[in-house]
Each structure stands twice: as C-alpha cells, then as structure tokens.
Scaffold this motif. Sequence first.
Motif, PDB file in Angstrom:
ATOM      1  N   SER A  98       0.818  -1.213   0.000  1.00 13.91           N
ATOM      2  CA  SER A  98       0.000   0.000   0.000  1.00 13.91           C
ATOM      3  C   SER A  98       0.852   1.262   0.000  1.00 13.91           C
ATOM      4  O   SER A  98       0.653   2.166  -0.811  1.00 13.91           O
ATOM      5  CB  SER A  98      -0.906   0.023   1.223  1.00 13.91           C
ATOM      6  OG  SER A  98      -1.721  -1.116   1.251  1.00 13.91           O
ATOM      7  N   SER A  99       1.788   1.328   0.920  1.00 14.03           N
ATOM      8  CA  SER A  99       2.619   2.529   1.013  1.00 14.03           C
ATOM      9  C   SER A  99       3.472   2.696  -0.239  1.00 14.03           C
ATOM     10  O   SER A  99       3.650   3.808  -0.749  1.00 14.03           O
ATOM     11  CB  SER A  99       3.503   2.467   2.260  1.00 14.03           C
ATOM     12  OG  SER A  99       4.336   1.324   2.243  1.00 14.03           O
ATOM     13  N   LEU A 100       3.988   1.592  -0.762  1.00 14.32           N
ATOM     14  CA  LEU A 100       4.831   1.661  -1.951  1.00 14.32           C
ATOM     15  C   LEU A 100       4.019   2.028  -3.191  1.00 14.32           C
ATOM     16  O   LEU A 100       4.476   2.792  -4.044  1.00 14.32           O
ATOM     17  CB  LEU A 100       5.532   0.316  -2.167  1.00 14.32           C
ATOM     18  CG  LEU A 100       6.601   0.001  -1.126  1.00 14.32           C
ATOM     19  CD1 LEU A 100       6.954  -1.477  -1.135  1.00 14.32           C
ATOM     20  CD2 LEU A 100       7.851   0.848  -1.376  1.00 14.32           C
ATOM     21  N   TYR A 101       2.806   1.504  -3.262  1.00 21.73           N
ATOM     22  CA  TYR A 101       1.928   1.841  -4.393  1.00 21.73           C
ATOM     23  C   TYR A 101       1.664   3.343  -4.428  1.00 21.73           C
ATOM     24  O   TYR A 101       1.813   4.012  -5.448  1.00 21.73           O
ATOM     25  CB  TYR A 101       0.617   1.070  -4.273  1.00 21.73           C
ATOM     26  CG  TYR A 101      -0.362   1.388  -5.382  1.00 21.73           C
ATOM     27  CD1 TYR A 101      -0.399   0.604  -6.525  1.00 21.73           C
ATOM     28  CD2 TYR A 101      -1.214   2.481  -5.291  1.00 21.73           C
ATOM     29  CE1 TYR A 101      -1.276   0.902  -7.555  1.00 21.73           C
ATOM     30  CE2 TYR A 101      -2.083   2.786  -6.315  1.00 21.73           C
ATOM     31  CZ  TYR A 101      -2.121   2.008  -7.451  1.00 21.73           C
ATOM     32  OH  TYR A 101      -2.981   2.305  -8.472  1.00 21.73           O
ATOM     33  N   ALA A 118      10.450   1.838  -9.687  1.00 18.89           N
ATOM     34  CA  ALA A 118      11.032   1.059  -8.581  1.00 18.89           C
ATOM     35  C   ALA A 118       9.996   0.803  -7.490  1.00 18.89           C
ATOM     36  O   ALA A 118       9.902  -0.317  -6.948  1.00 18.89           O
ATOM     37  CB  ALA A 118      12.238   1.796  -8.007  1.00 18.89           C
ATOM     38  N   ALA A 119       9.212   1.819  -7.153  1.00 19.69           N
ATOM     39  CA  ALA A 119       8.198   1.667  -6.091  1.00 19.69           C
ATOM     40  C   ALA A 119       7.140   0.655  -6.503  1.00 19.69           C
ATOM     41  O   ALA A 119       6.741  -0.217  -5.712  1.00 19.69           O
ATOM     42  CB  ALA A 119       7.562   3.019  -5.779  1.00 19.69           C
ATOM     43  N   TRP A 120       6.660   0.748  -7.745  1.00 22.53           N
ATOM     44  CA  TRP A 120       5.615  -0.167  -8.192  1.00 22.53           C
ATOM     45  C   TRP A 120       6.143  -1.579  -8.378  1.00 22.53           C
ATOM     46  O   TRP A 120       5.423  -2.549  -8.137  1.00 22.53           O
ATOM     47  CB  TRP A 120       4.961   0.364  -9.462  1.00 22.53           C
ATOM     48  CG  TRP A 120       4.014   1.494  -9.163  1.00 22.53           C
ATOM     49  CD1 TRP A 120       3.286   1.679  -8.032  1.00 22.53           C
ATOM     50  CD2 TRP A 120       3.704   2.605 -10.011  1.00 22.53           C
ATOM     51  NE1 TRP A 120       2.533   2.832  -8.116  1.00 22.53           N
ATOM     52  CE2 TRP A 120       2.774   3.417  -9.325  1.00 22.53           C
ATOM     53  CE3 TRP A 120       4.121   3.004 -11.281  1.00 22.53           C
ATOM     54  CZ2 TRP A 120       2.250   4.591  -9.858  1.00 22.53           C
ATOM     55  CZ3 TRP A 120       3.594   4.175 -11.827  1.00 22.53           C
ATOM     56  CH2 TRP A 120       2.666   4.956 -11.121  1.00 22.53           C
ATOM     57  N   GLN A 121       7.401  -1.702  -8.792  1.00 21.73           N
ATOM     58  CA  GLN A 121       7.984  -3.044  -8.890  1.00 21.73           C
ATOM     59  C   GLN A 121       8.017  -3.712  -7.518  1.00 21.73           C
ATOM     60  O   GLN A 121       7.703  -4.900  -7.379  1.00 21.73           O
ATOM     61  CB  GLN A 121       9.405  -2.966  -9.457  1.00 21.73           C
ATOM     62  CG  GLN A 121       9.470  -2.717 -10.956  1.00 21.73           C
ATOM     63  CD  GLN A 121      10.902  -2.546 -11.441  1.00 21.73           C
ATOM     64  OE1 GLN A 121      11.775  -2.101 -10.692  1.00 21.73           O
ATOM     65  NE2 GLN A 121      11.149  -2.889 -12.688  1.00 21.73           N
ATOM     66  N   GLU A 122       8.394  -2.937  -6.502  1.00 23.17           N
ATOM     67  CA  GLU A 122       8.463  -3.502  -5.157  1.00 23.17           C
ATOM     68  C   GLU A 122       7.068  -3.814  -4.627  1.00 23.17           C
ATOM     69  O   GLU A 122       6.860  -4.822  -3.948  1.00 23.17           O
ATOM     70  CB  GLU A 122       9.194  -2.534  -4.217  1.00 23.17           C
ATOM     71  CG  GLU A 122       9.541  -3.168  -2.891  1.00 23.17           C
ATOM     72  CD  GLU A 122      10.389  -2.278  -1.986  1.00 23.17           C
ATOM     73  OE1 GLU A 122      10.550  -2.631  -0.797  1.00 23.17           O
ATOM     74  OE2 GLU A 122      10.875  -1.228  -2.459  1.00 23.17           O
TER      75      GLU A 122
END
Length: 228
Positions: A98-101, A118-122
Amino acid sequence: MLARVSSQVVRVSVKSLARPTVFRTVKLTRNPGQSFQARSSIYKRWASSTTPHSTASDPAEVEALNCLEQGTRLLEEGDVEGAKDLYKRSAEINRNASSLYNLGVTHYHLKEFDEAIAAWQEAIALQPASPDAHTNLASAYIVSPVSRPDLALHHLQIAASLSPEDPEIAFNLAAVLEAAGKLEEALEQYKRSETYGIERAKIHIRNVSAKLLGQRVQSTQTSGQSDE
C-alpha cells in the motif's frame, strides 16, 4: 475525485496526464510522444496500509497508517511533494504494498519515472495480484524517457488476466498491441473494452479493422504479382 485510504483497495482517477492520443496511464493516459491511446488519467488505487498481522496497539503500525492517510489527504489537496514525504515515511515504518503503491503515484506525478517504476515493482513483489499496480507500472514504462513498450505490454497482459472485465485495462492493452503492430490482438482487446463500456473504442475498432483489411488487400496483390 480522489478516494480515501481504506481497508480495501480503492480505485482513484488522478487527472494529470490526459493523453490526447497517447497511451494513457491508467486510466493511463498514454503520454506525449507516444502513438498509443488509452485511458485518460493515471488510474490508481490507494491501497490499505494494514496487513494481516497489524494491530491497532502497535505504535509503528498506527504511525504508518496515519502517514498514509495524511499523505492521501495532501494528495487530494494537490500537495504532491508533501504526500510523497508522508508515503515515504509510511514505507520506512512499515514497508508494504500500500505505502509503496501510493509512493509510486506521487513519483509518477512528479515525473520521477525511475522512482515510480522502482516503487511499483516492489509493490508488485509484495502483492503480485494488483491489476492497478501492473497497469500503472506499464504506464511508467511508456512515458519514461527510455520507453520500454515491451515491458509495458507484459504488465498490461498480466493486469488484463487479473481483471478481465476492466474496460480501461483492455483499452490500454489494445493501444500498446496496436502500436506494436499486433493488430488482430489489438482488435480483440478494443472489442472487449467496448463490450465493458468504453464507447470511444468503436473508433479504434474501425481504424484497426481498416488496417487489417489494408494488409489483406496488400498481401493478396503481392501474392498475385508473384504468381505472374
């Protein structure tokens, strides 16, 4: 209108990149310089910050959730930088999908495409079954200075398999397929998007059908000339 963070994944349409005739980011507006066409806003969902193991009595979890909610409020008010800082803080405390999305959403709007990717990949690594994360990642690959339509196509195909009745995903997938010259597959996806409610898909269905007809005519003429 932006949605509040909740225990459910909520779809949010952030109107910032309306693509003219470009691959819209989820509601992807597909971006400037691309000949793709799709939805018209970077379609996103703010996910829940809670996890199966979180508890209201865990101070860290509570702070992470508060940062996530405050970040969404700032984003609703147009303060993307402020929202990014809060989402980043939330991810530092409790690194979840959630936070990364949401962090990826702010990077995207600030045109920090490498960071958004990078954020969405993680986020996808933590929650692979999120069609929105795959769709937004596809958008970032398209609008990035070093465009990767092959990776965009890969993630849109995953998104379509996860959410087969989502008309916007089907439309975006069709746009990328058309740009890649895969007209038969593009036509199928445009038809799906029309079936599920995308009226503008009719125009693309006609255009792609005309392209396919032109290819067949040319193929017939070429074949006839070779037989002479």
